[in-house]
Structure formats: structure tokens, C-alpha cells
Design a protein around this motif. Structure first.
Motif, PDB file in Angstrom:
ATOM      1  N   VAL A 186      41.014  22.556  80.493  1.00 45.83           N
ATOM      2  CA  VAL A 186      39.637  22.078  80.641  1.00 45.83           C
ATOM      3  C   VAL A 186      39.298  21.063  79.553  1.00 45.83           C
ATOM      4  O   VAL A 186      38.576  20.088  79.804  1.00 45.83           O
ATOM      5  N   LYS A 187      39.822  21.267  78.354  1.00 46.41           N
ATOM      6  CA  LYS A 187      39.497  20.381  77.231  1.00 46.41           C
ATOM      7  C   LYS A 187      39.930  18.937  77.481  1.00 46.41           C
ATOM      8  O   LYS A 187      39.340  17.994  76.936  1.00 46.41           O
ATOM      9  N   LYS A 196      31.090  15.241  74.486  1.00 45.70           N
ATOM     10  CA  LYS A 196      31.269  15.030  73.047  1.00 45.70           C
ATOM     11  C   LYS A 196      30.636  13.731  72.596  1.00 45.70           C
ATOM     12  O   LYS A 196      30.012  13.656  71.523  1.00 45.70           O
ATOM     13  N   ALA A 197      30.777  12.674  73.407  1.00 45.80           N
ATOM     14  CA  ALA A 197      30.202  11.371  73.065  1.00 45.80           C
ATOM     15  C   ALA A 197      28.682  11.419  73.008  1.00 45.80           C
ATOM     16  O   ALA A 197      28.054  10.652  72.268  1.00 45.80           O
ATOM     17  N   ARG A 204      28.145  24.471  71.863  1.00 40.19           N
ATOM     18  CA  ARG A 204      27.604  24.196  73.193  1.00 40.19           C
ATOM     19  C   ARG A 204      28.722  23.853  74.184  1.00 40.19           C
ATOM     20  O   ARG A 204      28.708  24.295  75.335  1.00 40.19           O
ATOM     21  N   ILE A 205      29.682  23.083  73.732  1.00 43.09           N
ATOM     22  CA  ILE A 205      30.788  22.702  74.619  1.00 43.09           C
ATOM     23  C   ILE A 205      31.583  23.931  75.049  1.00 43.09           C
ATOM     24  O   ILE A 205      31.934  24.088  76.219  1.00 43.09           O
ATOM     25  N   ILE A 206      31.848  24.818  74.101  1.00 43.84           N
ATOM     26  CA  ILE A 206      32.658  26.001  74.402  1.00 43.84           C
ATOM     27  C   ILE A 206      31.924  26.935  75.369  1.00 43.84           C
ATOM     28  O   ILE A 206      32.480  27.363  76.377  1.00 43.84           O
ATOM     29  N   PHE A 207      30.662  27.227  75.072  1.00 43.92           N
ATOM     30  CA  PHE A 207      29.948  28.233  75.857  1.00 43.92           C
ATOM     31  C   PHE A 207      29.346  27.681  77.147  1.00 43.92           C
ATOM     32  O   PHE A 207      29.177  28.438  78.102  1.00 43.92           O
ATOM     33  N   LYS A 208      29.042  26.420  77.199  1.00 44.61           N
ATOM     34  CA  LYS A 208      28.403  25.873  78.391  1.00 44.61           C
ATOM     35  C   LYS A 208      29.387  25.186  79.327  1.00 44.61           C
ATOM     36  O   LYS A 208      29.167  25.138  80.544  1.00 44.61           O
ATOM     37  N   HIS A 209      30.482  24.659  78.790  1.00 45.90           N
ATOM     38  CA  HIS A 209      31.366  23.847  79.621  1.00 45.90           C
ATOM     39  C   HIS A 209      32.788  24.397  79.741  1.00 45.90           C
ATOM     40  O   HIS A 209      33.438  24.170  80.755  1.00 45.90           O
ATOM     41  N   ILE A 210      33.272  25.103  78.726  1.00 43.63           N
ATOM     42  CA  ILE A 210      34.649  25.599  78.782  1.00 43.63           C
ATOM     43  C   ILE A 210      34.715  27.021  79.321  1.00 43.63           C
ATOM     44  O   ILE A 210      35.462  27.303  80.265  1.00 43.63           O
TER      45      ILE A 210
END
Length: 299
Positions: A186-187, A196-197, A204-210
Motif C-alpha cells: 500500500v505504501k 504525503k505531499a 494519519r497516513i497509517i490509520f486512515k489510509h494504510i
């Protein structure tokens, strides 16, 4: 005239498309087509209900003895017979259902939480963090699961609490590796770079998107791990390193019954059959979940 315009607008505007709702509908549709998974799921639901409310309806208590009917085979008063203390095996199996489910669910819940955290951190940050965590997991994986659990219980001492800790520890590497692999996949997706940009934090990236994208293999592995945890816990109780007498844990009951295999085989038969049925139910339900959650398989 105005009413006609309003009605036309209502009928001409279809409800908004909900991809998440559609995916869940597809999942349940595929799951319903798998008869084995449905049977396993129904059995698991029945087992959970029995574990929660069964002791209130059991014909006898788990420790009620009657030596005048000890080692009696199945009868109308004792459906599964009695053991060497005259205790009703059917009632003890009902009480033991709660212990078995508690060991399976709690140990896997603990290992899933720890393994998920380690897997996400390892896959997301990589480099030395990834190398260190994975080497620790490799060390744990170098030991067969049952032997690792056996060593842990031997150090901590025989009890249900220590049994749960031992089963949880040996299950952690499996969850960590599965989540790490999914996180690495996924990363690398473009939308993660876009987030990220935009300045999103790692949290937030880990818990919401990954994490939402790694739940499918995690759910399947959780179901299969519960079966493995129950089997391991029963094995350790069988050799005296799990639940201790007079606990109605099925592995301990099976251990008591091995001394009467020739004279009263029912003492060991019914606990053994229940272990097989519960483990089989979780396994076939897990296989059905894996097929239903696999995006490559069409409904």
C-alpha cells in the motif's frame, strides 16, 4: 405543474453511488455462496451463544459430583455420560465452551494488536526499524509454535492466564509479517505519495489510509489463528500445562479421559469431538472469508 417537476427531478436523480456499501454487498454475496463458510459461521455463532448463556441452562454444575453414577455411559439423565467423579460431561462441556472461546479470542486479539503495530511500523518506516523488528520475528518463527508456547508456559507456570500469554506470543510473528507485507504494497501506491505531499502526518497516513487496506488479510488470519490457538491451548492443557483440574477446559477433560479409554471411552470421546468441531468450524469459515475478501475472485 410544480408537483410534476418535483417528481421528475426526484425520479431522474439516482441515489449516490457508495463504493464501500457495494463492496460489502459483494462480500456478503460471495460469502453466502460458500456453503462451507456459512455452516462454519453458523456453528461459531452457536458456540459463542452457548459460551455466553449456556451455563445458565446446563442441567448440572461443572463440579457437581455423584459417585454412584461415575463412568456411566450416555443416558437420558446424562446425555454425554459421567466421568470418574460422577460429574455430568455434557454440563462440563457447556461450561468449558466459555473457557475455550475466551482463550481463543483473547489470545488472538492480543497477538493481532501487537503484530499489527509491529507490522505497520516495520513496513512503513523500513530500514533499520524494519530489519530489527523482522529479525526478532524470525527468532520467534525459528521455534515451532507449540514448542515456543510450551517453553513460555513452563517458565510462567501452568494457568489459563499464562496459557493465553504463551499462545499470544507465538502468534505475533504471523500477524506482523502479514501486515508488513500489505503495508509495503500500500505504501508504494501513488495516492499515498499525494497524501504525503499535502502534508499529512505519519499517524494519519497509517490509520486512515494504510490500516483500512490491510484489514482483509488481517480478518482472515485472525479467524484461522483462533482455531490454531484453541488447538494449542487444548494440547498444553492435555499435558498439564494449561487449565488445571477441576477446570472443565476440554484439553484437561481429554487428559482425564485417557485413563479410561477402554472402560469408559465416552469420557475422552466427547471433549475430543468438540475440539475437532470448533477448530474445523473456524478453519472452514476462515477459508470462506479468504475467498470472499479476495478481489481477484468474482461473485
Amino acid at each position: 405543474m410544480s408537483n410534476e417537476v418535483v417528481n421528475n427531478n426526484v425520479t431522474s436523480n439516482p441515489p449516490p453511488h457508495n463504493p464501500r456499501l457495494e463492496s460489502w454487498k459483494t462480500f456478503f454475496k460471495k460469502l453466502r455462496k460458500n456453503k462451507g463458510a456459512m455452516i462454519g459461521g453458523i456453528l461459531i455463532l452457536v458456540f459463542i451463544i452457548i459460551a455466553l448463556i449456556g451455563p445458565h441452562f446446563a442441567p448440572y454444575t461443572q463440579s457437581e459430583t455423584n459417585y454412584s453414577v461415575k463412568l456411566t455411559g450416555p443416558t437420558g439423565d446424562h446425555w454425554f455420560g459421567t466421568d470418574h467423579h460422577g460429574r455430568d460431561i455434557f454440563s462440563r462441556i457447556i461450561y468449558g465452551m466459555g473457557i475455550t472461546m475466551w482463550i481463543g479470542f483473547s489470545s488472538v486479539f492480543i497477538s493481532a494488536i501487537i503484530g499489527t503495530v509491529l507490522g505497520v511500523v516495520s513496513g512503513y518506516y523500513g530500514k533499520r526499524t524494519d530489519a530489527f523488528i523482522m529479525r526478532v520475528m524470525d527468532i520467534l518463527l525459528a521455534f515451532p509454535g507449540i514448542l515456543l508456547a510450551l517453553a513460555i508456559v513452563s517458565v510462567l507456570g501452568p494457568s489459563i492466564r499464562n496459557l493465553i500469554i504463551a499462545v499470544a506470543i507465538f502468534s505475533v510473528p504471523v500477524f506482523a509479517r502479514i501486515v508488513r507485507g500489505s503495508t509495503l504494497a500500500v505504501k508504494k501506491l501513488e495516492y499515498i505519495d499525494a497524501v504525503k505531499a499535502l502534508g499529512a502526518t505519519d499517524f494519519r497516513i497509517i490509520f486512515k489510509h494504510i490500516l483500512p487496506n490491510v484489514t482483509s488479510p488481517l480478518i482472515v488470519q485472525t479467524t484461522l489463528s483462533i482455531a490454531s490457538a484453541i488447538l494449542t491451548a487444548s494440547g498444553l492443557s492435555f499435558i498439564g500445562l494449561g487449565a488445571q483440574p477441576p477446570s472443565p477446559e476440554w484439553g484437561a477433560m481429554l487428559s482425564d479421559g485417557r485413563n479410561y479409554l477402554y472402560d469408559a471411552p465416552h469420557v475422552a470421546f466427547f471433549p475430543g469431538v468438540m475440539i475437532v468441531i470448533v477448530v474445523l468450524a473456524f478453519n472452514i469459515f476462515g477459508d470462506g472469508l479468504r475467498d470472499a475478501l479476495d478481489p481477484k475472485m468474482k461473485a
